[in-house]
Write an enzyme that holds these catalytic residues in place. Sequence first.
Site, PDB file in Angstrom:
ATOM      1  N   ARG A  28     -13.154  -0.904  -1.245  1.00  0.00           N
ATOM      2  CA  ARG A  28     -12.756  -0.628   0.086  1.00  0.00           C
ATOM      3  C   ARG A  28     -13.520   0.280   1.083  1.00  0.00           C
ATOM      4  NH1 ARG A  28      -8.985   1.899   1.535  1.00  0.00           N
ATOM      5  NH2 ARG A  28      -8.267   0.576   3.008  1.00  0.00           N
TER       6      ARG A  28
ATOM      7  N   ARG B 241       0.979  -1.238   0.039  1.00  0.00           N
ATOM      8  CA  ARG B 241       0.117   0.138   0.066  1.00  0.00           C
ATOM      9  C   ARG B 241       0.849   1.086   0.047  1.00  0.00           C
ATOM     10  NH1 ARG B 241      -5.124   0.081   2.450  1.00  0.00           N
ATOM     11  NH2 ARG B 241      -4.405  -1.506   3.735  1.00  0.00           N
TER      12      ARG B 241
ATOM     13  N   TYR C 245     -14.528  -2.045   4.163  1.00  0.00           N
ATOM     14  CA  TYR C 245     -14.011  -1.698   5.468  1.00  0.00           C
ATOM     15  C   TYR C 245     -14.537  -0.374   6.025  1.00  0.00           C
ATOM     16  CZ  TYR C 245     -10.475  -4.606   2.953  1.00  0.00           C
ATOM     17  OH  TYR C 245      -9.738  -5.658   2.287  1.00  0.00           O
TER      18      TYR C 245
ATOM     19  N   CYS D 267     -26.574  -2.529  -7.133  1.00  0.00           N
ATOM     20  CA  CYS D 267     -28.033  -2.902  -6.242  1.00  0.00           C
ATOM     21  C   CYS D 267     -27.567  -3.431  -4.902  1.00  0.00           C
ATOM     22  CB  CYS D 267     -28.881  -3.686  -7.105  1.00  0.00           C
ATOM     23  SG  CYS D 267     -29.356  -2.866  -8.592  1.00  0.00           S
TER      24      CYS D 267
HETATM   25  N1  LLP Z   1       2.962  -9.061   3.257  1.00  0.00           N
HETATM   26  C1  LLP Z   1       1.812  -9.988   3.692  1.00  0.00           C
HETATM   27  C2  LLP Z   1       2.085 -11.420   4.082  1.00  0.00           C
HETATM   28  C3  LLP Z   1       0.746  -9.463   3.180  1.00  0.00           C
HETATM   29  O1  LLP Z   1      -0.492 -10.372   3.776  1.00  0.00           O
HETATM   30  C4  LLP Z   1       0.380  -8.042   3.028  1.00  0.00           C
HETATM   31  C5  LLP Z   1      -0.962  -7.833   2.847  1.00  0.00           C
HETATM   32  C6  LLP Z   1       1.478  -7.459   2.767  1.00  0.00           C
HETATM   33  C7  LLP Z   1       2.696  -7.795   2.910  1.00  0.00           C
HETATM   34  C8  LLP Z   1       1.507  -5.893   2.075  1.00  0.00           C
HETATM   35  O2  LLP Z   1       0.774  -5.088   3.230  1.00  0.00           O
HETATM   36  P1  LLP Z   1       0.396  -3.761   2.956  1.00  0.00           P
HETATM   37  O3  LLP Z   1       2.095  -3.160   2.913  1.00  0.00           O
HETATM   38  O4  LLP Z   1      -0.042  -3.555   1.507  1.00  0.00           O
HETATM   39  O5  LLP Z   1      -0.101  -3.261   3.735  1.00  0.00           O
HETATM   40  N2  LLP Z   1      -7.393  -5.411   1.038  1.00  0.00           N
HETATM   41  C9  LLP Z   1      -6.923  -4.349   2.379  1.00  0.00           C
HETATM   42  C10 LLP Z   1      -5.469  -4.801   2.674  1.00  0.00           C
HETATM   43  C11 LLP Z   1      -5.040  -6.134   2.611  1.00  0.00           C
HETATM   44  C12 LLP Z   1      -3.773  -6.618   3.007  1.00  0.00           C
HETATM   45  C13 LLP Z   1      -3.344  -7.778   2.892  1.00  0.00           C
HETATM   46  N3  LLP Z   1      -2.024  -8.391   3.086  1.00  0.00           N
HETATM   47  C14 LLP Z   1      -7.056  -2.964   2.165  1.00  0.00           C
HETATM   48  O6  LLP Z   1      -7.844  -2.362   0.941  1.00  0.00           O
HETATM   49  O7  LLP Z   1      -7.044  -2.082   2.997  1.00  0.00           O
END
Ligand code: LLP
Length: 445
Positions: free
Chosen positions: A335, A299, A339, A367
Amino acid sequence: MSISTALAVPEPGFAALMAARPHLAMDAMAGLLFEGVPLAAIADALGTPVWVYGAATMRGRYHALRAALDAAGLDAGVHYAVKANDHLAVLALFGAEGAGADVVSEGELRRAHAAGIPARRIVFSGVGKTLGEIRLALAEGIAQINIESAEELAMVSAVATAMDRRAPVALRVNPDVDAGTHPKIATGRAGDKFGIPYGDAAALYAHAATLPGIAPVGLAVHIGSQITAMAPYRAAYGRIAELVRSLRAQGLVVARVDCGGGLGIGYRDEPAAAPAAFAGAIRATLGDLGLRLMIEPGRWLVGPAGVLLASVVLVKQARPRRFVVLDAAMNDLLRPALYGAWHGIVPLSAVDAAAPASPAEIAGPVCESGDIFATDRALPPLEAGARVAILDAGAYGAVMSSTYNARPLAPQALVDGDTGAWRTIRVRQSHAELWAGELMPGRVA
Ligand code: LLP
């Protein structure tokens, strides 16, 4: 105004949103610019909804993170979490800057491969890797498999032995730390499905060292996503450091620690995680152990570097509410519905942006009552045809899209502030593509 609204922290206005996002600017004539490129031109050419990403913003963020790790004196590799935005152009961009990748499926592994990121820079994470995925990862020469359970360790041992390979594995430990984030994206509390319970990790590591086909190289930890405070990181990494010391005291080799991802960004007015603070948390806890470190940010690298452009279909007055109905929906950007996530919404037109604001509900046409992008948001009168940018949609945006309500996947474009140009990087899905592959057998006999 209701009491709850009166007491709520005021939401940032357009000026505050823009000030916090140097890649965006409002030009009196051309309207909203992304890395200097007028977003209206992209919406004119490709229609809406359309995703737009900023190459210079992504590169800049990668280098800011890289620089912070280097400044802290850490021997650390950046493995971009492909799940955040898996477009080949995005993967190729980070790959060209020297990043590796963190993948969680055969599809992501193949994408990283197709974008030119070699397997020796790829880490494979995830709680349910199939035998086929493990086989492919080993055949490609993956840098590391992060093991999430004793059961998975046995599977990897069997596959690697049959292939006459030794799998480089790290044990992903669940440190039982609450990351203080949305419960749906917290992964490091005891009872979450992720990782090996902290208390079981030492014995499993010692066992791994005895297994055929397994080369235990270290530990991994990932406590969640959209984390903006450093205390949870320090707590988790402190526990991992303790484990490294005790494993080494038993004579076991622990060469690497994968610190995971999770760095948060400022969607509304929350302070984004600062790379220097993150590097400092790693250094304070794991810095003196002579480890090869890895991080898996998704992210933070791409979230702010993307917007979703949408047009107003109509404004529905349902007093006292004003529903601004867009042509983008929860099937595009999930999102807010999933969330309750807050995303900035800014008009593309400078004239619209300057008009007096009043509360509006920003809705999609799907919908579902949950298909709402924003509630009680101060916005100008936005008439049918007006266009808006939904901000910070570069991470977990297009990757989480579906075709619910038979809505084709939206196109994607890439601007590059370093050249001032933009390109289409994915065309809009056609309706025929929606049902390509479907069969009509008539009466099933
Ligand atoms: N490493 C692992 C093992 C992970 O499960 C994740 C994210 C990351 C790295 C990367 O995380 P980041 O740096 O992006 O926070 N769909 C959700 C976020 C789900 C994150 C899943 N795992 C949202 O839209 O907020």
